[in-house]
Write a protein that holds these residues in place. Sequence first.
Motif, PDB file in Angstrom:
ATOM      1  N   MET A   1     -15.208 -36.938  19.966  1.00  0.00           N
ATOM      2  CA  MET A   1     -14.333 -35.838  20.284  1.00  0.00           C
ATOM      3  C   MET A   1     -15.140 -34.554  20.419  1.00  0.00           C
ATOM      4  O   MET A   1     -15.973 -34.248  19.590  1.00  0.00           O
ATOM      5  CB  MET A   1     -13.305 -35.688  19.168  1.00  0.00           C
ATOM      6  N   GLN A   2     -14.913 -33.845  21.488  1.00  0.00           N
ATOM      7  CA  GLN A   2     -15.607 -32.585  21.704  1.00  0.00           C
ATOM      8  C   GLN A   2     -14.659 -31.432  21.375  1.00  0.00           C
ATOM      9  O   GLN A   2     -13.554 -31.349  21.897  1.00  0.00           O
ATOM     10  CB  GLN A   2     -16.092 -32.473  23.145  1.00  0.00           C
ATOM     11  N   CYS A   3     -15.122 -30.561  20.473  1.00  0.00           N
ATOM     12  CA  CYS A   3     -14.298 -29.425  20.045  1.00  0.00           C
ATOM     13  C   CYS A   3     -14.561 -28.182  20.892  1.00  0.00           C
ATOM     14  O   CYS A   3     -13.652 -27.407  21.151  1.00  0.00           O
ATOM     15  CB  CYS A   3     -14.586 -29.101  18.584  1.00  0.00           C
ATOM     16  N   PHE A   4     -15.799 -27.999  21.280  1.00  0.00           N
ATOM     17  CA  PHE A   4     -16.197 -26.802  22.026  1.00  0.00           C
ATOM     18  C   PHE A   4     -16.871 -27.224  23.326  1.00  0.00           C
ATOM     19  O   PHE A   4     -17.632 -28.174  23.358  1.00  0.00           O
ATOM     20  CB  PHE A   4     -17.160 -25.950  21.197  1.00  0.00           C
ATOM     21  N   SER A   5     -16.605 -26.493  24.398  1.00  0.00           N
ATOM     22  CA  SER A   5     -17.168 -26.858  25.699  1.00  0.00           C
ATOM     23  C   SER A   5     -18.524 -26.184  25.921  1.00  0.00           C
ATOM     24  O   SER A   5     -18.718 -25.420  26.853  1.00  0.00           O
ATOM     25  CB  SER A   5     -16.186 -26.500  26.813  1.00  0.00           C
ATOM     26  N   TYR A   6     -19.476 -26.511  25.046  1.00  0.00           N
ATOM     27  CA  TYR A   6     -20.806 -25.914  25.145  1.00  0.00           C
ATOM     28  C   TYR A   6     -21.538 -26.363  26.402  1.00  0.00           C
ATOM     29  O   TYR A   6     -22.356 -25.614  26.943  1.00  0.00           O
ATOM     30  CB  TYR A   6     -21.627 -26.190  23.887  1.00  0.00           C
ATOM     31  N   LYS A   7     -21.251 -27.551  26.903  1.00  0.00           N
ATOM     32  CA  LYS A   7     -21.935 -28.024  28.112  1.00  0.00           C
ATOM     33  C   LYS A   7     -21.547 -27.175  29.321  1.00  0.00           C
ATOM     34  O   LYS A   7     -22.391 -26.866  30.159  1.00  0.00           O
ATOM     35  CB  LYS A   7     -21.616 -29.493  28.372  1.00  0.00           C
ATOM     36  N   LYS A   8     -20.298 -26.793  29.398  1.00  0.00           N
ATOM     37  CA  LYS A   8     -19.839 -25.921  30.486  1.00  0.00           C
ATOM     38  C   LYS A   8     -20.525 -24.560  30.408  1.00  0.00           C
ATOM     39  O   LYS A   8     -21.003 -24.029  31.411  1.00  0.00           O
ATOM     40  CB  LYS A   8     -18.320 -25.756  30.412  1.00  0.00           C
ATOM     41  N   VAL A   9     -20.592 -24.000  29.213  1.00  0.00           N
ATOM     42  CA  VAL A   9     -21.235 -22.694  29.026  1.00  0.00           C
ATOM     43  C   VAL A   9     -22.722 -22.802  29.345  1.00  0.00           C
ATOM     44  O   VAL A   9     -23.288 -21.905  29.969  1.00  0.00           O
ATOM     45  CB  VAL A   9     -21.002 -22.164  27.598  1.00  0.00           C
ATOM     46  N   ALA A  10     -23.351 -23.904  28.962  1.00  0.00           N
ATOM     47  CA  ALA A  10     -24.769 -24.102  29.266  1.00  0.00           C
ATOM     48  C   ALA A  10     -24.988 -24.161  30.781  1.00  0.00           C
ATOM     49  O   ALA A  10     -25.948 -23.575  31.294  1.00  0.00           O
ATOM     50  CB  ALA A  10     -25.284 -25.370  28.604  1.00  0.00           C
ATOM     51  N   ARG A  11     -24.099 -24.841  31.501  1.00  0.00           N
ATOM     52  CA  ARG A  11     -24.207 -24.875  32.969  1.00  0.00           C
ATOM     53  C   ARG A  11     -24.045 -23.473  33.549  1.00  0.00           C
ATOM     54  O   ARG A  11     -24.787 -23.070  34.445  1.00  0.00           O
ATOM     55  CB  ARG A  11     -23.157 -25.817  33.563  1.00  0.00           C
ATOM     56  N   GLU A  12     -23.060 -22.751  33.059  1.00  0.00           N
ATOM     57  CA  GLU A  12     -22.838 -21.374  33.537  1.00  0.00           C
ATOM     58  C   GLU A  12     -24.045 -20.485  33.253  1.00  0.00           C
ATOM     59  O   GLU A  12     -24.333 -19.563  34.012  1.00  0.00           O
ATOM     60  CB  GLU A  12     -21.599 -20.782  32.864  1.00  0.00           C
ATOM     61  N   ALA A  13     -24.745 -20.766  32.165  1.00  0.00           N
ATOM     62  CA  ALA A  13     -25.924 -19.982  31.792  1.00  0.00           C
ATOM     63  C   ALA A  13     -27.162 -20.401  32.574  1.00  0.00           C
ATOM     64  O   ALA A  13     -28.190 -19.727  32.525  1.00  0.00           O
ATOM     65  CB  ALA A  13     -26.198 -20.131  30.295  1.00  0.00           C
ATOM     66  N   GLY A  14     -27.078 -21.528  33.284  1.00  0.00           N
ATOM     67  CA  GLY A  14     -28.232 -22.013  34.031  1.00  0.00           C
ATOM     68  C   GLY A  14     -29.255 -22.705  33.142  1.00  0.00           C
ATOM     69  O   GLY A  14     -30.434 -22.783  33.484  1.00  0.00           O
ATOM     70  N   ILE A  15     -28.818 -23.223  32.019  1.00  0.00           N
ATOM     71  CA  ILE A  15     -29.719 -23.917  31.106  1.00  0.00           C
ATOM     72  C   ILE A  15     -29.898 -25.344  31.606  1.00  0.00           C
ATOM     73  O   ILE A  15     -28.921 -26.077  31.760  1.00  0.00           O
ATOM     74  CB  ILE A  15     -29.140 -23.915  29.672  1.00  0.00           C
ATOM     75  N   PRO A  16     -31.136 -25.745  31.887  1.00  0.00           N
ATOM     76  CA  PRO A  16     -31.388 -27.099  32.393  1.00  0.00           C
ATOM     77  C   PRO A  16     -30.988 -28.158  31.361  1.00  0.00           C
ATOM     78  O   PRO A  16     -31.052 -27.901  30.154  1.00  0.00           O
ATOM     79  CB  PRO A  16     -32.900 -27.132  32.630  1.00  0.00           C
ATOM     80  N   PRO A  17     -30.575 -29.332  31.826  1.00  0.00           N
ATOM     81  CA  PRO A  17     -30.148 -30.390  30.897  1.00  0.00           C
ATOM     82  C   PRO A  17     -31.194 -30.750  29.845  1.00  0.00           C
ATOM     83  O   PRO A  17     -30.856 -31.011  28.688  1.00  0.00           O
ATOM     84  CB  PRO A  17     -29.863 -31.581  31.814  1.00  0.00           C
ATOM     85  N   ASP A  18     -32.471 -30.769  30.233  1.00  0.00           N
ATOM     86  CA  ASP A  18     -33.503 -31.124  29.249  1.00  0.00           C
ATOM     87  C   ASP A  18     -33.641 -30.043  28.182  1.00  0.00           C
ATOM     88  O   ASP A  18     -33.869 -30.342  27.009  1.00  0.00           O
ATOM     89  CB  ASP A  18     -34.838 -31.421  29.927  1.00  0.00           C
TER      90      ASP A  18
END
Length: 70
Positions: A1-18
Amino acid sequence: MQCFSYKKVAREAGIPPDALADLCTSVREEFPTDGMMHELRVLRACMPVRDGYAKLEHILPHEAVAVASR
């Protein structure tokens, strides 16, 4: 279960997956059994990058900075 959408924010920030994976690993060491705190910490690390208050190298673990800057 994911509580916070940190992956979306990381994409918006331009943080590479690695780099996000390195950040998640680092935070997981601090909160090995608390998934909600892990997600919250990662989210709170990504938000300043997205909003222009910090750079990627400010939030990454020291060993990941050299890899991300390539």
